[in-house]
Design an enzyme around this catalytic site. Structure first.
Site, PDB file in Angstrom:
ATOM      1  N   TRP A 106     -14.612  10.078  -2.705  1.00 25.99           N
ATOM      2  CA  TRP A 106     -13.463   9.511  -1.982  1.00 25.99           C
ATOM      3  C   TRP A 106     -12.625  10.602  -1.308  1.00 25.99           C
ATOM      4  O   TRP A 106     -11.413  10.465  -1.180  1.00 25.99           O
ATOM      5  CB  TRP A 106     -12.556   8.692  -2.906  1.00 25.99           C
TER       6      TRP A 106
ATOM      7  N   ILE B 280      -0.319 -16.504  11.042  1.00 26.17           N
ATOM      8  CA  ILE B 280       0.468 -16.958  12.193  1.00 26.17           C
ATOM      9  C   ILE B 280      -0.405 -17.095  13.431  1.00 26.17           C
ATOM     10  O   ILE B 280      -0.248 -18.036  14.224  1.00 26.17           O
ATOM     11  CB  ILE B 280       1.641 -15.991  12.445  1.00 26.17           C
TER      12      ILE B 280
ATOM     13  N   GLU C  54      -4.307   7.129  -3.732  1.00 25.49           N
ATOM     14  CA  GLU C  54      -3.094   7.862  -4.103  1.00 25.49           C
ATOM     15  C   GLU C  54      -2.367   7.197  -5.263  1.00 25.49           C
ATOM     16  O   GLU C  54      -1.142   7.269  -5.374  1.00 25.49           O
ATOM     17  CB  GLU C  54      -2.147   7.988  -2.892  1.00 25.49           C
TER      18      GLU C  54
END
Length: 403
Positions: A161, A357, A383
């Site tokens: 990662w 929406i 994080e």
């Protein structure tokens, strides 16, 4: 928080407007293409370098700005433009923060410029902490660093990662030097350019932030000189001796890096959330159904009201944490984690409502809200996951060893 005033000074406003113009004119027009290509947007990084946005000078100047708000304000604008390209532009900052938090002045002077390169020769930095079996649990890191009789360090392991992993010029790697001590037996090392034994493993194909390079970094008998140990050997030996004697060792390097950067990461999420809210708002003002603008319907107007409120709430928590960090205020209530938690979850919720929406149109790639939503999700994961942030906050507010 006594002393905190969320008013931007003239210099910060000037930087905000300058970065917003770049995000609007350069990043946004390129966003869809690089998301589809799933490649590092080198031409955009190059343009950022030409104007000084991607540079050590820019990051350092904003980091040391007296209010602490300059960097989160700039990051919000960049990520309002696009999160994938944004992370390609600012991803080096995590490695730079790791170096700045643990390195000596000499190490910073040598390696920070090499992380960024120049406008004509752009370079990247990568921070490598996570491993296949050590994500949130940094104490489970297995990458080993062993000092041989010559004084060099030999590193072996696999990191995963890693933003810019394998393509960066300079890697900062967290490794265990004394596995018996867990997270307190770790240290960070700079891996110089073209060091034998460091290679890129799997490059990940991701749900979002696709223009940002994420990959494994393989360390196979990587040899670095003693000068590459961040902080130097005396500092490491002193810290390890305190741990072995049952004393406090200070904050672990990887966690210190994450805590330092949390308000900046939160600001990225605020930028994504704001992008989703603004797009949905503008759509609701223009789109007509049943003879009137859809924004005239309470269901839509109330939703937009909640979206706007949550974006502002996340921004204020982010600014507070950034101001506290810059002014030396302790995060007694885990304010850094609060900013990351709220901003990340706000980005996911707001961008999902933006899709709702727009209806069916929002689910297609003809509109950017589906990309905003894909990009937002990582901010509840990397994080420090939302669950880890809640754990940190829970410990801070109760004073108990919450597990």
């Amino acid at each position: 928080m006594s002393g905190f005033c969320p008013e931007l000074g003239g210099d910060v406003l000037e930087v905000r407007d300058w970065v917003r113009t770049f995000a609007r004119d350069v990043i946004r027009p390129a966003a869809a293409e690089w998301d589809e290509r799933e490649e590092t947007p080198w031409p955009v990084i190059q343009e950022a370098a030409k104007i000084g946005l991607y540079s050590l000078d820019f990051f350092a100047t904003q980091w040391f700005e007296e209010s602490g708000l300059a960097l989160p304000v700039a990051f919000e604008e960049i990520f309002w433009g696009d999160a994938g390209i944004g992370l390609s532009i600012v991803g080096t900052g995590l490695a730079a923060a790791a170096l700045a938090s643990s390195g000596t002045p000499e190490q910073m002077g040598e390696w920070l410029p090499q992380m960024f390169g120049s406008e004509n020769d752009v370079k990247l930095g990568a921070f490598c902490a996570s491993e296949p079996d050590a994500g949130s649990d940094v104490g489970a890191i297995r990458t080993r660093a062993v000092r041989d009789p010559s004084g060099d360090w030999i590193l072996n392991g696999v990191k995963t990662w890693a933003t810019n992993g394998g393509i960066a010029n300079v890697h900062v790697v967290v490794a265990s030097v004394d596995p018996a001590l867990g997270a307190r037996g770790q240290a960070s090392f700079v891996i110089p350019p073209d060091t034998p034994g460091l290679s890129m493993g799997q490059k990940f194909k991701k749900h979002g932030i696709r223009a940002s390079h994420t990959a494994e970094v393989i360390l196979d008998n990587v040899r670095v000189p003693a000068s590459c140990l961040l902080g130097g050997p005396e500092k490491l030996e002193s810290r390890l001796a305190r741990v072995r004697n049952g004393e406090r060792s200070g904050e672990q390097g990887a966690m210190r890096t994450f805590e330092t950067t949390r308000p900046s990461v939160a600001a990225m999420a605020v930028g994504i959330a704001r992008a989703g809210y603004e797009y949905a708002r503008d759509y609701a003002v223009e789109r007509e159904q049943f003879g009137r603008k859809i924004g005239e319907n309470q269901a839509i107007a109330f939703l937009l009201a909640d979206m706007a409120t949550r974006v502002d709430m996340a921004r204020m928590l982010t600014w507070r944490a950034a101001w506290m960090a810059r002014n030396g205020r302790q995060f007694e209530q885990a304010e850094g984690s609060m900013s990351k938690l709220v901003a990340g979850e706000t980005a996911v919720w707001v961008t999902e409502q933006a899709i709702q929406i727009l209806g069916g149109a929002g689910y297609t790639r003809e509109h950017p809200v589906e990309r905003f939503h894909r990009d937002a999700k990582i901010y509840t994961i990397f994080e420090g996951t939302s669950e880890i942030q809640r754990l940190i906050i829970g410990r801070a507010v109760t004073g108990l060893p919450v597990r």
